[in-house]
Motif scaffolding. Structure first.
Motif, mmCIF file in Angstrom:
data_model
loop_
_atom_site.group_PDB
_atom_site.id
_atom_site.type_symbol
_atom_site.label_atom_id
_atom_site.label_comp_id
_atom_site.label_asym_id
_atom_site.label_seq_id
_atom_site.Cartn_x
_atom_site.Cartn_y
_atom_site.Cartn_z
ATOM 1 N N GLY A 156 0.824 -1.204 0.000
ATOM 2 C CA GLY A 156 0.000 0.000 0.000
ATOM 3 C C GLY A 156 0.855 1.250 0.000
ATOM 4 O O GLY A 156 1.723 1.420 0.858
ATOM 5 N N SER A 211 0.966 6.486 4.958
ATOM 6 C CA SER A 211 1.713 5.712 5.967
ATOM 7 C C SER A 211 2.698 4.767 5.292
ATOM 8 O O SER A 211 3.844 4.626 5.737
ATOM 9 C CB SER A 211 0.751 4.939 6.872
ATOM 10 O OG SER A 211 0.062 3.948 6.143
ATOM 11 N N GLU A 232 1.852 -1.708 -4.783
ATOM 12 C CA GLU A 232 0.644 -0.872 -4.850
ATOM 13 C C GLU A 232 -0.285 -1.410 -5.922
ATOM 14 O O GLU A 232 0.118 -1.583 -7.074
ATOM 15 C CB GLU A 232 1.044 0.580 -5.135
ATOM 16 C CG GLU A 232 -0.109 1.501 -5.501
ATOM 17 C CD GLU A 232 -1.249 1.518 -4.481
ATOM 18 O OE1 GLU A 232 -0.989 1.748 -3.287
ATOM 19 O OE2 GLU A 232 -2.416 1.289 -4.883
ATOM 20 N N ARG A 233 -1.520 -1.618 -5.550
ATOM 21 C CA ARG A 233 -2.460 -2.243 -6.484
ATOM 22 C C ARG A 233 -2.910 -1.290 -7.600
ATOM 23 O O ARG A 233 -3.323 -1.724 -8.665
ATOM 24 C CB ARG A 233 -3.676 -2.791 -5.741
ATOM 25 C CG ARG A 233 -4.665 -1.746 -5.372
ATOM 26 C CD ARG A 233 -5.931 -2.251 -4.678
ATOM 27 N NE ARG A 233 -6.278 -3.618 -4.981
ATOM 28 C CZ ARG A 233 -6.982 -4.421 -4.199
ATOM 29 N NH1 ARG A 233 -7.412 -3.936 -3.043
ATOM 30 N NH2 ARG A 233 -7.281 -5.644 -4.539
ATOM 31 N N GLY A 238 -5.247 7.562 -0.257
ATOM 32 C CA GLY A 238 -6.307 8.530 0.030
ATOM 33 C C GLY A 238 -5.804 9.942 0.258
ATOM 34 O O GLY A 238 -6.580 10.808 0.670
ATOM 35 N N VAL A 279 -1.498 -7.703 -3.619
ATOM 36 C CA VAL A 279 -1.183 -8.833 -2.745
ATOM 37 C C VAL A 279 -2.480 -9.585 -2.502
ATOM 38 O O VAL A 279 -3.480 -8.994 -2.075
ATOM 39 C CB VAL A 279 -0.581 -8.346 -1.415
ATOM 40 C CG1 VAL A 279 -0.407 -9.505 -0.447
ATOM 41 C CG2 VAL A 279 0.760 -7.658 -1.671
ATOM 42 N N ALA A 295 -0.085 -1.614 4.990
ATOM 43 C CA ALA A 295 -0.381 -0.173 4.886
ATOM 44 C C ALA A 295 -1.535 -0.006 3.916
ATOM 45 O O ALA A 295 -1.569 0.931 3.120
ATOM 46 C CB ALA A 295 0.862 0.571 4.417
ATOM 47 N N HIS A 327 -8.011 1.591 5.388
ATOM 48 C CA HIS A 327 -9.183 1.210 6.177
ATOM 49 C C HIS A 327 -9.501 -0.300 6.109
ATOM 50 O O HIS A 327 -10.022 -0.859 7.062
ATOM 51 C CB HIS A 327 -10.417 2.000 5.701
ATOM 52 C CG HIS A 327 -10.273 3.484 5.877
ATOM 53 N ND1 HIS A 327 -10.834 4.170 6.934
ATOM 54 C CD2 HIS A 327 -9.607 4.409 5.158
ATOM 55 C CE1 HIS A 327 -10.535 5.456 6.836
ATOM 56 N NE2 HIS A 327 -9.790 5.627 5.767
ATOM 57 N N MET A 342 -4.186 3.626 8.673
ATOM 58 C CA MET A 342 -5.557 3.248 9.061
ATOM 59 C C MET A 342 -5.687 1.748 9.306
ATOM 60 O O MET A 342 -6.561 1.317 10.059
ATOM 61 C CB MET A 342 -6.569 3.698 8.000
ATOM 62 C CG MET A 342 -7.092 5.108 8.183
ATOM 63 S SD MET A 342 -7.526 5.577 9.886
ATOM 64 C CE MET A 342 -8.815 4.426 10.269
ATOM 65 N N MET A 376 -10.185 9.320 11.503
ATOM 66 C CA MET A 376 -9.885 10.730 11.770
ATOM 67 C C MET A 376 -10.134 11.678 10.608
ATOM 68 O O MET A 376 -10.005 12.886 10.773
ATOM 69 C CB MET A 376 -8.445 10.872 12.250
ATOM 70 C CG MET A 376 -7.381 10.691 11.211
ATOM 71 S SD MET A 376 -7.225 8.992 10.685
ATOM 72 C CE MET A 376 -6.374 8.230 12.042
ATOM 73 N N GLY A 377 -10.471 11.148 9.423
ATOM 74 C CA GLY A 377 -10.680 12.058 8.288
ATOM 75 C C GLY A 377 -9.380 12.736 7.857
ATOM 76 O O GLY A 377 -8.298 12.214 8.115
HETATM 77 O O1 48F Z 1 -5.883 4.273 2.137
HETATM 78 P P1 48F Z 1 -4.477 4.695 2.136
HETATM 79 O O2 48F Z 1 -4.184 6.121 1.832
HETATM 80 O O3 48F Z 1 -3.821 4.214 3.532
HETATM 81 P P2 48F Z 1 -3.169 4.985 4.778
HETATM 82 O O4 48F Z 1 -1.719 5.194 4.533
HETATM 83 O O5 48F Z 1 -3.843 6.419 4.796
HETATM 84 C C1 48F Z 1 -5.206 6.609 5.075
HETATM 85 C C2 48F Z 1 -5.584 7.970 4.556
HETATM 86 O O6 48F Z 1 -5.392 8.070 3.172
HETATM 87 C C3 48F Z 1 -7.033 8.366 4.894
HETATM 88 C C4 48F Z 1 -7.239 8.618 6.320
HETATM 89 C C5 48F Z 1 -6.276 9.572 6.991
HETATM 90 O O7 48F Z 1 -6.915 10.454 7.690
HETATM 91 O O8 48F Z 1 -8.122 8.114 6.909
HETATM 92 O O9 48F Z 1 -7.913 7.378 4.403
HETATM 93 O O10 48F Z 1 -3.586 4.246 5.975
HETATM 94 O O11 48F Z 1 -3.651 3.820 1.079
HETATM 95 C C6 48F Z 1 -3.754 2.410 1.053
HETATM 96 C C7 48F Z 1 -3.151 1.932 -0.271
HETATM 97 O O12 48F Z 1 -3.077 0.516 -0.248
HETATM 98 C C8 48F Z 1 -3.386 0.027 -1.561
HETATM 99 C C9 48F Z 1 -4.476 0.976 -2.048
HETATM 100 O O13 48F Z 1 -4.597 0.953 -3.460
HETATM 101 C C10 48F Z 1 -3.981 2.315 -1.488
HETATM 102 O O14 48F Z 1 -3.162 3.008 -2.407
HETATM 103 N N1 48F Z 1 -3.826 -1.370 -1.407
HETATM 104 C C11 48F Z 1 -4.942 -1.816 -0.768
HETATM 105 N N2 48F Z 1 -5.009 -3.151 -0.801
HETATM 106 C C12 48F Z 1 -3.921 -3.582 -1.487
HETATM 107 C C13 48F Z 1 -3.158 -2.439 -1.879
HETATM 108 C C14 48F Z 1 -3.423 -4.875 -1.885
HETATM 109 N N3 48F Z 1 -4.075 -6.009 -1.555
HETATM 110 N N4 48F Z 1 -2.269 -4.936 -2.602
HETATM 111 C C15 48F Z 1 -1.604 -3.818 -2.932
HETATM 112 N N5 48F Z 1 -2.018 -2.551 -2.577
#
Ligand code: 48F
Length: 258
Positions: free
Chosen positions: A37, A41, A60-61, A68, A132, A173, A176, A224, A235-236
């Motif tokens: 991901g 983070s 990254e998918r 986000g 993955v 990473a 949600h 998340m 937390m938005g």
């Molecule tokens: O959702 P995402 O931005 O994760 P984060 O780092 O950040 C959360 C915030 O963006 C926001 C928030 C903060 O206030 O609440 O939502 O926790 O990024 C997750 C990434 O993981 C990838 C997905 O495409 C995204 O870019 N992803 C998800 N599942 C897979 C994946 C998978 N199975 N294989 C590869 N990548």
């Protein structure tokens, strides 16, 4: 078309791309850290792991990293970061302005770009459009590898077997959905996922670093995904916790592998 008097050959261009990415793929089938991901983070964690000298791949998918973060809040491309994480904006040279005491504003586009640049500069390799779909757990009971496939194979439902890479640590990473943690739990791993709770920015941000940890042997959760596993709030569009959590995940892995 001639560049510097040289004729451009399409097949040479193709050969350059295929040979280099094949070399990278072969080299990165065995890594220290696989970050799944490329949201805030994951990017932070990958950049700092690689800066620590760990061989790091980010999977990254989607077609682009950033997760986000691009969308800021409801598509307004701005993010807010609190005092505690302002030093990470500075560390990655992300411009910010103070909106009111304790609230720092940054461009979501600049934030994604500079976190990504830091990861590239540190030597992170990226497997893009790769999902993955499962984890490897053998007799030692650790997540020791990841099962990967092209995202279009997954989305079109084609019957194509995946490939596998080995890693000393996996970082969930995936945001949600906490995809990797769910894979472990679904297949009988001793990991209880409590599920994300209501919006409560103050609480969610205060707790996220504490929730960033190894939740199953070889598997660290960040962002998340960490809050989702812990049954913590969301937390938005305040992003300090994502950066701090990525940093904490890199620290935990660095200590474990030292
Ligand atoms: O959702 P995402 O931005 O994760 P984060 O780092 O950040 C959360 C915030 O963006 C926001 C928030 C903060 O206030 O609440 O939502 O926790 O990024 C997750 C990434 O993981 C990838 C997905 O495409 C995204 O870019 N992803 C998800 N599942 C897979 C994946 C998978 N199975 N294989 C590869 N990548």
């Amino acid at each position: 078309m001639h560049v510097s008097g040289m004729e451009l050959d399409e097949v040479t261009i193709s050969r350059a791309i295929v040979s280099e990415q094949s070399r990278v793929l072969l080299e990165y089938l065995d890594v220290d850290v696989a970050v799944v991901g490329g949201g805030p983070s994951g990017l932070t964690c990958a950049a700092l792991c690689a800066e620590n000298g760990l061989k790091t791949v980010l999977i990254e998918r989607k077609l682009s990293v950033g997760g986000g973060m691009w969308g800021g809040g409801m598509m307004f491309p701005r993010i807010v970061v609190q005092d505690e994480a302002k030093r990470l904006l500075d560390r990655f040279s992300i411009t910010s302005t103070q909106y009111s005491p304790g609230y720092h504003l940054a461009s979501s586009v600049e934030s994604v770009a500079k976190l990504t640049a830091a990861a590239c500069d540190a030597g992170v390799e990226f497997l893009m459009l790769v999902s993955v779909e499962d984890v490897v757990v053998k007799g030692d009971g650790r997540v020791g590898g990841l099962v990967i496939n092209w995202t279009p194979v997954e989305t079109t439902g084609l019957h194509v077997d995946p490939l596998t890479l080995a890693c000393r640590y996996t970082v969930d990473a995936t945001g949600h959905d906490a995809m990797i943690a769910h894979m472990v739990a679904r297949k009988g791993g001793d990991l209880h996922i409590r599920g994300e709770r209501f919006m409560w920015a103050e609480r969610a941000e205060a707790q996220i670093v504490g929730h960033t940890k190894e939740v199953f042997p070889g598997l660290v959760v960040t962002g998340m995904a960490a809050n989702a596993v812990a049954g913590e709030c969301r937390m938005g569009p305040i992003f300090g916790g994502m950066l701090l959590s990525g940093e904490a995940a890199a620290r935990a892995i660095g200590e474990a592998l030292r």
